[in-house]
Design a protein around this motif. Structure first.
Motif, mmCIF file in Angstrom:
data_model
loop_
_atom_site.group_PDB
_atom_site.id
_atom_site.type_symbol
_atom_site.label_atom_id
_atom_site.label_comp_id
_atom_site.label_asym_id
_atom_site.label_seq_id
_atom_site.Cartn_x
_atom_site.Cartn_y
_atom_site.Cartn_z
ATOM 1 N N GLY A 160 0.811 -1.218 0.000
ATOM 2 C CA GLY A 160 0.000 0.000 0.000
ATOM 3 C C GLY A 160 0.837 1.258 0.000
ATOM 4 O O GLY A 160 0.542 2.215 -0.718
ATOM 5 N N SER A 216 0.907 4.423 -2.617
ATOM 6 C CA SER A 216 0.339 5.631 -2.025
ATOM 7 C C SER A 216 1.480 6.522 -1.543
ATOM 8 O O SER A 216 2.594 6.432 -2.052
ATOM 9 C CB SER A 216 -0.607 5.248 -0.878
ATOM 10 O OG SER A 216 -1.236 6.383 -0.341
ATOM 11 N N LEU A 235 -3.673 7.316 7.939
ATOM 12 C CA LEU A 235 -4.580 6.167 8.032
ATOM 13 C C LEU A 235 -4.270 5.294 9.250
ATOM 14 O O LEU A 235 -5.179 4.730 9.860
ATOM 15 C CB LEU A 235 -4.495 5.336 6.749
ATOM 16 C CG LEU A 235 -5.080 6.001 5.494
ATOM 17 C CD1 LEU A 235 -4.714 5.196 4.243
ATOM 18 C CD2 LEU A 235 -6.585 6.133 5.603
ATOM 19 N N SER A 266 -8.267 9.900 -5.729
ATOM 20 C CA SER A 266 -8.512 8.598 -6.367
ATOM 21 C C SER A 266 -7.259 7.976 -6.961
ATOM 22 O O SER A 266 -7.178 6.753 -7.097
ATOM 23 C CB SER A 266 -9.572 8.757 -7.467
ATOM 24 O OG SER A 266 -9.141 9.714 -8.424
ATOM 25 N N ALA A 299 -6.044 5.592 -4.584
ATOM 26 C CA ALA A 299 -7.120 4.798 -3.976
ATOM 27 C C ALA A 299 -6.683 3.367 -3.689
ATOM 28 O O ALA A 299 -6.953 2.833 -2.609
ATOM 29 C CB ALA A 299 -8.355 4.814 -4.878
ATOM 30 N N VAL A 300 -6.012 2.728 -4.654
ATOM 31 C CA VAL A 300 -5.603 1.333 -4.478
ATOM 32 C C VAL A 300 -4.658 1.198 -3.290
ATOM 33 O O VAL A 300 -4.819 0.328 -2.423
ATOM 34 C CB VAL A 300 -4.930 0.785 -5.759
ATOM 35 C CG1 VAL A 300 -4.366 -0.610 -5.514
ATOM 36 C CG2 VAL A 300 -5.935 0.741 -6.900
ATOM 37 N N ASN A 343 -4.269 3.286 -0.764
ATOM 38 C CA ASN A 343 -4.952 3.630 0.483
ATOM 39 C C ASN A 343 -5.848 2.492 0.973
ATOM 40 O O ASN A 343 -5.935 2.239 2.176
ATOM 41 C CB ASN A 343 -5.791 4.895 0.304
ATOM 42 C CG ASN A 343 -4.935 6.126 0.071
ATOM 43 O OD1 ASN A 343 -3.776 6.159 0.479
ATOM 44 N ND2 ASN A 343 -5.490 7.122 -0.589
ATOM 45 N N ILE A 344 -6.495 1.803 0.043
ATOM 46 C CA ILE A 344 -7.339 0.654 0.406
ATOM 47 C C ILE A 344 -6.474 -0.452 1.009
ATOM 48 O O ILE A 344 -6.839 -1.085 2.002
ATOM 49 C CB ILE A 344 -8.126 0.136 -0.820
ATOM 50 C CG1 ILE A 344 -9.202 1.148 -1.208
ATOM 51 C CG2 ILE A 344 -8.768 -1.220 -0.532
ATOM 52 C CD1 ILE A 344 -9.895 0.848 -2.527
ATOM 53 N N MET A 345 -5.313 -0.698 0.392
ATOM 54 C CA MET A 345 -4.396 -1.717 0.912
ATOM 55 C C MET A 345 -3.939 -1.375 2.333
ATOM 56 O O MET A 345 -3.888 -2.239 3.208
ATOM 57 C CB MET A 345 -3.171 -1.849 -0.003
ATOM 58 C CG MET A 345 -3.444 -2.557 -1.306
ATOM 59 S SD MET A 345 -1.914 -2.741 -2.274
ATOM 60 C CE MET A 345 -2.526 -3.661 -3.684
ATOM 61 N N PHE A 372 -5.501 0.495 4.487
ATOM 62 C CA PHE A 372 -6.642 0.342 5.395
ATOM 63 C C PHE A 372 -6.894 -1.131 5.725
ATOM 64 O O PHE A 372 -7.185 -1.483 6.874
ATOM 65 C CB PHE A 372 -7.889 0.966 4.777
ATOM 66 C CG PHE A 372 -9.076 0.965 5.705
ATOM 67 C CD1 PHE A 372 -9.129 1.816 6.790
ATOM 68 C CD2 PHE A 372 -10.130 0.090 5.499
ATOM 69 C CE1 PHE A 372 -10.210 1.815 7.659
ATOM 70 C CE2 PHE A 372 -11.217 0.068 6.361
ATOM 71 C CZ PHE A 372 -11.258 0.935 7.446
ATOM 72 N N LEU A 373 -6.768 -1.996 4.725
ATOM 73 C CA LEU A 373 -6.935 -3.434 4.961
ATOM 74 C C LEU A 373 -5.829 -3.959 5.882
ATOM 75 O O LEU A 373 -6.068 -4.853 6.705
ATOM 76 C CB LEU A 373 -6.915 -4.200 3.630
ATOM 77 C CG LEU A 373 -8.138 -3.995 2.718
ATOM 78 C CD1 LEU A 373 -7.930 -4.716 1.389
ATOM 79 C CD2 LEU A 373 -9.411 -4.490 3.397
#
Length: 313
Positions: free
Chosen positions: A88, A92, A100, A150, A153-154, A156-158, A160-161
């Motif tokens: 991530g 990012s 985050l 955006s 986004a990928v 940031n999602i990683m 967060f996961l």
């Protein structure tokens, strides 16, 4: 010494070790890739613990299926927490990751509420609020440079996961903490993690093995610190403290990492420490003291009130 005070002292020391974690990674990053940085210290800690855990396993009444819970905890918690955070951050910004990660105690508290049935009391809410303000002051530069658009986004999602995985692992370990020794919990987690990480190391960073003889003094300091303190000592101490503290208490205490990380980075890496960061750090320390003193007294009163009721029954 009171078990609660001892556990808080241990937890304080753990956060000090974790605060040095970022500096240790910085010391190794010129010669060691992200996967090897995670994998090698975990593997060495696993090998060191193996003789003791195997001996206790044979002496005890445990069977193989009794330790399979750590496959789940490592696969769904520790592994995504390590790997997705690495991936991530690559997709990012470091400032995005710093912002985050501030959500970790909140998410841990949510998991603790649903899985462990822990509840937030007044002392915890006050401590939590002060800690957020303190961390925000410490992280002003990160907040200013954060970009959650955006295009990231990928990544940031990683990230967060990865935070979800970290929170799940911490709460899951708290749930089984009374069934295993601290040594067993570290060993079984790292064993699964080493197995899962080995293919990634061999595929993405096979050349690191050839560079080991050329490691500089800083690289060795970083790797030894990660192995002995971060991956071994701090985890043993964490699981020891976990037996006497709630997951929510441990979660809020994690804000100490920011407080301690700033002076460490200033001393070791020559980074600047501004007045705002110092004030933020003091607030974080204050919140932890409130949590450790006031909340501990609240929990002790609950135990005292419950025991007479139990005696009457």
């Amino acid at each position: 010494m009171n078990k609660s005070i001892m556990s808080w002292a241990i937890l304080f020391f753990c956060n000090l070790i974790w605060a040095f974690h970022f500096t240790s990674i910085k010391l190794t990053q010129d010669q060691v890739g992200p996967y090897f940085t995670v994998w090698a210290p975990m593997l060495l800690a696993t090998l060191f613990l193996a003789p003791f855990v195997v001996r206790d396993f044979r002496k005890g009444n445990k069977r193989l299926k009794d330790v399979l819970v750590f496959v789940q905890l490592a696969a769904l918690g520790a592994f995504p927490s390590q790997v997705l955070m690495t991936w991530g951050t690559q997709y990012s910004l470091a400032s995005n990751a710093a912002i985050l990660v501030m959500a970790l105690p909140v998410i841990t508290a949510v998991f603790a509420f649903f899985i462990l049935r822990e509840k937030m009391n007044t002392a915890r809410w006050i401590s939590f609020g002060i800690a957020i303000v303190g961390v925000a002051l410490c992280s002003t530069d990160d907040i200013k440079s954060a970009d959650l658009s955006s295009r990231y986004a990928v990544g940031n999602i990683m990230i967060f996961l990865a935070i979800l995985g970290n929170a799940y692992y911490n709460v899951g370990c708290k749930k089984v903490a009374n069934d295993y020794t601290e040594m067993e919990m570290v060993f079984y987690t790292y064993l699964v993690m080493s197995i899962l990480l080995t293919p990634l190391v061999l595929y993405y960073e096979p050349d690191t093995f050839a560079r080991i003889p050329d490691f500089t003094g800083n690289t060795w300091i970083g790797m030894i610190s990660l192995t002995v303190f971060h991956n071994f000592l701090s985890m043993l101490l964490l699981f020891k403290a976990m037996k006497n503290l709630d997951a929510m208490q441990i979660a809020v205490s994690n804000y100490l990492i920011t407080f301690m990380g700033l002076p460490i980075a200033a001393i070791w890496l020559g980074e600047t420490l501004n007045q705002q960061a110092i004030i933020g750090g003091i607030l974080v320390l204050t919140s932890t003291l409130i949590l450790s003193i006031v909340d501990s007294k609240v929990q002790q009163k609950k135990v005292v009130n419950i025991n007479p009721e139990t005696a009457k029954l």
